[in-house]
Every structure is written in C-alpha cells, then in structure tokens.
Design an enzyme around this catalytic site. Structure first.
Site, PDB file in Angstrom:
ATOM      1  N   HIS A 197       0.843  -1.185   0.000  1.00 63.55           N
ATOM      2  CA  HIS A 197       0.000   0.000   0.000  1.00 63.55           C
ATOM      3  C   HIS A 197       0.887   1.246   0.000  1.00 63.55           C
ATOM      4  O   HIS A 197       1.625   1.474   0.963  1.00 63.55           O
ATOM      5  CB  HIS A 197      -0.882   0.019   1.251  1.00 63.55           C
ATOM      6  CG  HIS A 197      -1.989  -0.995   1.238  1.00 63.55           C
ATOM      7  ND1 HIS A 197      -2.241  -1.837   2.299  1.00 63.55           N
ATOM      8  CD2 HIS A 197      -2.890  -1.305   0.287  1.00 63.55           C
ATOM      9  CE1 HIS A 197      -3.266  -2.608   2.015  1.00 63.55           C
ATOM     10  NE2 HIS A 197      -3.682  -2.311   0.787  1.00 63.55           N
TER      11      HIS A 197
ATOM     12  N   TYR B 201       3.950  -0.253   5.134  1.00 66.14           N
ATOM     13  CA  TYR B 201       4.443  -1.399   5.916  1.00 66.14           C
ATOM     14  C   TYR B 201       3.628  -2.664   5.664  1.00 66.14           C
ATOM     15  O   TYR B 201       3.498  -3.501   6.546  1.00 66.14           O
ATOM     16  CB  TYR B 201       4.454  -1.066   7.429  1.00 66.14           C
ATOM     17  CG  TYR B 201       5.013   0.289   7.736  1.00 66.14           C
ATOM     18  CD1 TYR B 201       6.374   0.548   7.573  1.00 66.14           C
ATOM     19  CD2 TYR B 201       4.190   1.335   8.152  1.00 66.14           C
ATOM     20  CE1 TYR B 201       6.902   1.807   7.832  1.00 66.14           C
ATOM     21  CE2 TYR B 201       4.704   2.595   8.405  1.00 66.14           C
ATOM     22  CZ  TYR B 201       6.061   2.822   8.238  1.00 66.14           C
ATOM     23  OH  TYR B 201       6.580   4.078   8.487  1.00 66.14           O
ATOM     24  N   HIS B 202       3.138  -2.817   4.417  1.00 64.05           N
ATOM     25  CA  HIS B 202       2.273  -3.947   4.108  1.00 64.05           C
ATOM     26  C   HIS B 202       2.748  -4.749   2.892  1.00 64.05           C
ATOM     27  O   HIS B 202       1.945  -5.088   2.020  1.00 64.05           O
ATOM     28  CB  HIS B 202       0.840  -3.470   3.838  1.00 64.05           C
ATOM     29  CG  HIS B 202       0.211  -2.742   4.974  1.00 64.05           C
ATOM     30  ND1 HIS B 202      -0.842  -1.868   4.807  1.00 64.05           N
ATOM     31  CD2 HIS B 202       0.482  -2.758   6.309  1.00 64.05           C
ATOM     32  CE1 HIS B 202      -1.201  -1.377   5.988  1.00 64.05           C
ATOM     33  NE2 HIS B 202      -0.404  -1.903   6.911  1.00 64.05           N
ATOM     34  N   PRO B 203       4.035  -5.092   2.765  1.00 63.23           N
ATOM     35  CA  PRO B 203       4.450  -5.883   1.593  1.00 63.23           C
ATOM     36  C   PRO B 203       3.739  -7.228   1.557  1.00 63.23           C
ATOM     37  O   PRO B 203       3.519  -7.859   2.597  1.00 63.23           O
ATOM     38  CB  PRO B 203       5.966  -6.031   1.787  1.00 63.23           C
ATOM     39  CG  PRO B 203       6.195  -5.825   3.253  1.00 63.23           C
ATOM     40  CD  PRO B 203       5.158  -4.836   3.689  1.00 63.23           C
TER      41      PRO B 203
END
Length: 564
Positions: free
Chosen positions: A318, A491-493
């Site tokens: 994101h 922080y959403h890989p």
C-alpha cells in the site's frame, strides 16, 4: 545449493568445528511474526512438537508494550530491520526504506496496532482466483470470517462480525486527541458519513479505528498466541535464529539450516516446514533453497530444487503519501514524550490508566472514494496529530505542533519484485517495490491528496491550521511531484509467493498454501496472498497463520466438512 551451503558455513566461521547440532520436531515454523505465532500456536494446541525460529529479539520491552512506543522506534531501532530499496526510476531514482519487524511478534510488536481486516470482496476475489475448475476451495469471506471472530476479544462489539473471548485484545482508542476529533468532523463536513466500525457492514466513511491493545498494553501476536503456551514442552522458541535455507531431499522439505548465538544447527521436521518470514524474506529463503526462476538461481550458483518463476514477483504494498500542516496552537502530540510532559503523562497513566500513553498515536481515519463518493473506497487515511515523516524526509519540514494525514491507495495496481543480492544466506534481499509505478495508482493518490487538503480547510479543522506545508498546492503538477518525493511503504508488503489456481505458471502455492514442486513445505504469511486486502494487513496475517494450522492438521475451514 552448493554456493548457499558454503556461504552458511563461512558465516559460521569461528564456531566449534564439530559440525552443526541436529534436533528433530514434528513441524518447524520459520518466522515468529503475526502469521508464524498463530500457526505455531495452532499446531501446539493440537499436540504437535513445534520449533519456532525468529531472527529478531524478544518482544519483552516497555516501549514495545506501550501503544505509542512505535513513534519512538520507527526511525531507528534494533526491533526493526530496514530494507533499502533499489533505485526507483519512476521516482527519479529515489531510494527509500521498508522497515519490517525484527522481533518476536513481528509487525504486531512494532506497528501502530490498527485492527483492520479488509472487506468481504477482498477474500471472495481470492476464492474466485483460486477456484479455477475446482469446487469451493475455502478462501471466501464466509470461510474466513470465523477465523477473525475466533481470534478476537472485542471490548465494544459482539455480533455476527465480531467475537469476544479470543486471544487478541481489540479495543477502542484509550485516548483521543482533539485534533483527531476535529479531523473526523471536518471529513463529515465534506459529505462523508460517520462510520462506527470500519470492519462492519461498510468501509466507507470517517471515524475512529479499533486497535490491538487493551488498558495501555499492546496485544501482539506474541502475547496473544505464544504467551499462553509458556512452559508447554511442545513449543520451542529460538530467538536470534537466522535461517539459511530449507533442506530439501528427494523433493521433500525435511528441515532447515540456521544459526543463532549458540552456533549453527540443522533442525529436522518429521511433518512440515512452514515459512512465515514475511513477504521480503520468505521469497529469499525459497530462492536460497533452490525454489525460484531457474535463470536467477543459476546466476547465483544455486542448484534448482523446484523451478518456480513466480517466486519474488508480484510484490504489492500500500503506497502512502503525507498531507502535513502546522497547527496554530499547542495541539496534538508534539513533545508529549519529552521533559515534564512525559512525566505528567506517565503519572496519569500510572495512577489512572488514562491519557496519551493509552493512545497508539493514530486514533482516527477514513475510507473514501474521491472520484466517486458513493463508490467503493479507493483511499484509506490515517490521522496522526504530529508532523509525521519517514526518516529520509525529516529534513524537509521542521518539527512543530502539527497534523499529518497519510493517504493510502487501498487496491494498488503497481507491482514490484524481490530478488537475491547474492548466495550469502545472511545478505539482505534486493527489493524494488514499484510504489505508484502504475499511472492509475498515481492518479488515485493525487485525488486522495486533493481531498484531504480540502479537509484541512474545512471547519472545525480549518480554524486550528496555520499552514499546509506538504503539499504546498493542489494542482496536478505539484501533487505529482509531491507524491514522487514522499511516497513510502504503508508497511504492508505482500504477494511475493502467491497462491494460484492449478495451471497458473506464476503461482508459487496451491490453494492449501503448499509450495508447488516440494512436499512438506507451506507458506502462511502475506507472501501467500493473490492480492492485497483493502486495509491494514496484521489481522489478515494472523488469519493466514490460523488457517494454515488447520490445513496442516487436515481440518476444513471452520464450519465446513471437507478435508485438507
């Protein structure tokens, strides 16, 4: 894997020469984050002997436990591992960072604790992708909602969508800053409805998030799933344990090689090896183990155990861009963790269990569709009552009383990749996230930035804002340049070892989280998802871990009667 194994031995030089120790378990879980903690707990509760290997530190630390501790650590901490991206050509060669948790509990021990699951259509889309020519495969919303409800102990909601009595504490904000309230009212002034539950019947609107904490203490995956098993002889947790590779013999995963402070080891699994090291490290471990694109593996001298061209591809995250303003008064959390303010807040928390220490620092947010207000939300926003920037951008704006609203594209089309830097198992992977590379993402982000600049100029927020400093104007040229300069990870890989239907050549996993071409090996972190959910990914990662435990145990999705 001649080269990878040699690098493992070189990295252990100086250790005893008697060779690596060997230990045997039913199952081995690599990665003690949100997914890893959940899958390990599920297997142990079923009576299995489980080894959980976590490369990072213990989660027992006062700053980790306090909800706002993340803001003291995000720009430099041993509890984070910072991945420097490859230069991004579409961002004028910019290099930025992707921090990931380096601690037991993973991201759940260092995040802002926002509890979001996404929307039902996210998971129904997974089901449609994975079904192919098969019958229902168990990834639709009706299959997964019971996992979310069962893990949840919600302090306000109890209904068909929310559970109580689960291990994960979910609460309303312990403290709400006036700036957060003014933000919620301002966005309502732009026509958006107040939403009392972003995990409810509809995402759209503005309101206050719920969080994975309770009474001023973080409820991480480590606390929720692992702490209740303290003393259970079936669970062995090793910290500072970095895995070099999965051991594969005759097409089956039989264990892992790893090192910790005691030396180097080979752990064997009579059952399964489960990777839960996160979307940046899990694909690295696959490639080091000989699973990946053949040309990439051969370039590093790694023997091919199972060709899988999708490994490391499809990296999704994101993208987040700030809108920042200075306040015209002493509003927000500026310097609340310093000097006499820190003492005052600490006393208030100690004596009364209230005040800023009970807030994660992010209390309010919104889901909006600036291009089609009545349509499905395309932008998520987080209201942060401080000047909040990544450490590579801190020099751009002085610190002062202020407000930052970060805008996030919730269903990005941009894709990046993860690759090996070398065959050294302890080298960081090469990461190219491609944030805002797709023009549709950039257009959506610009619309989001313009919308929330308007919120800053809307009553009652407008009367508390001195100056909007980022972005300086709302024309397309200024907004595009601002997005390219400041876009960062949310922080959403995810998605780098995704599930897919039979016959999909880029699908690393089948619909039961099994690595294609290798028996006894599964992945249960956010690497596995076909597409990212619309919202924060911590709760979905925990769900993936719980679902994986059932799959390993041969159980159907909760409430159904088919077998894995």
């Amino acid at each position: 894997m001649r080269t990878g194994r040699a690098a493992f031995h070189r990295a252990a030089e100086g250790r005893p020469v008697s060779g690596p120790s060997t230990e045997t378990y039913d199952h081995i879980v690599v990665g003690g984050g949100s997914a890893g903690s959940a899958v390990a707990a599920g297997l142990v509760r079923a009576g299995a002997r489980v080894l959980l290997l976590e490369a990072g530190h213990s989660n027992r630390h006062p700053l980790l436990d306090m909800p706002p501790g993340i803001f003291r650590m995000i720009n430099g901490s041993k509890f984070m591992r910072y991945h420097r991206t490859e230069p991004q050509a579409h961002l004028d060669g910019r290099v930025h960072e992707i921090p990931q948790g380096h601690v037991l509990g993973g991201g759940s021990s260092v995040n802002a604790q926002v509890y979001m699951r996404g929307r039902p259509s996210d998971y129904d889309a997974w089901e449609a992708v994975l079904r192919g020519n098969n019958d229902r495969v168990g990834w639709g919303w009706s299959d997964l909602l019971p996992y979310f409800r069962d893990m949840e102990d919600n302090d306000r909601l109890a209904n068909d969508l929310h559970g109580t009595g689960g291990p994960l504490k979910v609460s309303d904000p312990g403290h709400i800053d006036p700036m957060s309230r003014w933000f919620v009212q301002a966005v309502q002034g732009l026509g958006e409805p107040f939403n009392p539950d972003f995990n409810g019947a509809s995402q759209r609107g503005v309101g206050f998030y719920q969080f994975t904490n309770r009474a001023g203490k973080r409820s991480s995956a480590a606390y929720a799933f692992l702490s209740p098993l303290k003393g259970d002889p079936n669970l062995t947790v090793r910290l500072h344990a970095e895995v070099a590779r999965v051991v594969i013999k005759k097409g089956r995963a039989t264990g892992v090689e790893y090192r910790d402070r005691r030396g180097r080891h080979v752990a064997r699994a009579t059952g399964e090896v489960i990777l839960a090291a996160g979307a940046l490290v899990t694909p690295k471990l696959l490639m080091l183990s000989g699973i990946g694109a053949e040309d990439d593996l051969c370039a590093h001298g790694i023997d091919v155990a199972a060709p899988s061209p999708g490994v490391g591809r499809n990296l999704i995250d994101h993208p987040e861009v700030p809108v920042t303003a200075f306040a015209n008064g002493p509003y927000g959390y500026f310097r609340q963790g310093e000097g006499w303010r820190m003492l005052r807040n600490g006393v208030q928390f100690t004596l009364f269990g209230s005040g800023p220490v009970t807030s994660a620092g992010v209390e309010a947010g919104a889901f909006v569709n600036p291009g089609d207000p009545g349509g499905v939300p395309t932008i998520q926003a987080f209201c942060v009552p401080i000047v909040y920037l990544d450490r590579d951008a801190l020099s751009e704006v002085k610190d002062d009383y202020g407000l930052t609203v970060t805008t996030v594209v919730v269903k990005p089309k941009s894709r990046g990749h993860v690759a090996l830097r070398s065959a050294d198992p302890f080298a960081m992977p090469r990461v190219s996230p491609g944030l805002l590379k797709h023009e549709d993402d950039m257009a959506e982000m610009i619309r989001g930035q313009r919308f929330f600049r308007r919120a800053f100029e809307t009553t009652p927020l407008a009367s508390r804002i001195r100056e909007i400093v980022l972005p300086r104007a709302d024309d397309d040229t200024t907004l595009r340049a601002h997005c390219k300069r400041f876009v960062k990870t949310n922080y959403h890989p995810a998605g780098t070892a995704r599930m897919g239907a039979d016959g999909d050549p880029m699908a690393v996993l089948d619909a039961r989280l099994r690595v294609r071409g290798v028996e006894g090996l599964r992945i249960c972190d956010m690497s596995a998802v076909p597409d990212i959910n619309a919202g924060n990914t911590n709760a979905p990662a925990m769900m993936l871990g719980a679902r994986c435990a059932d799959l390993v145990l041969g159980l159907a999705p909760k409430g159904r009667d088919d077998r894995a």
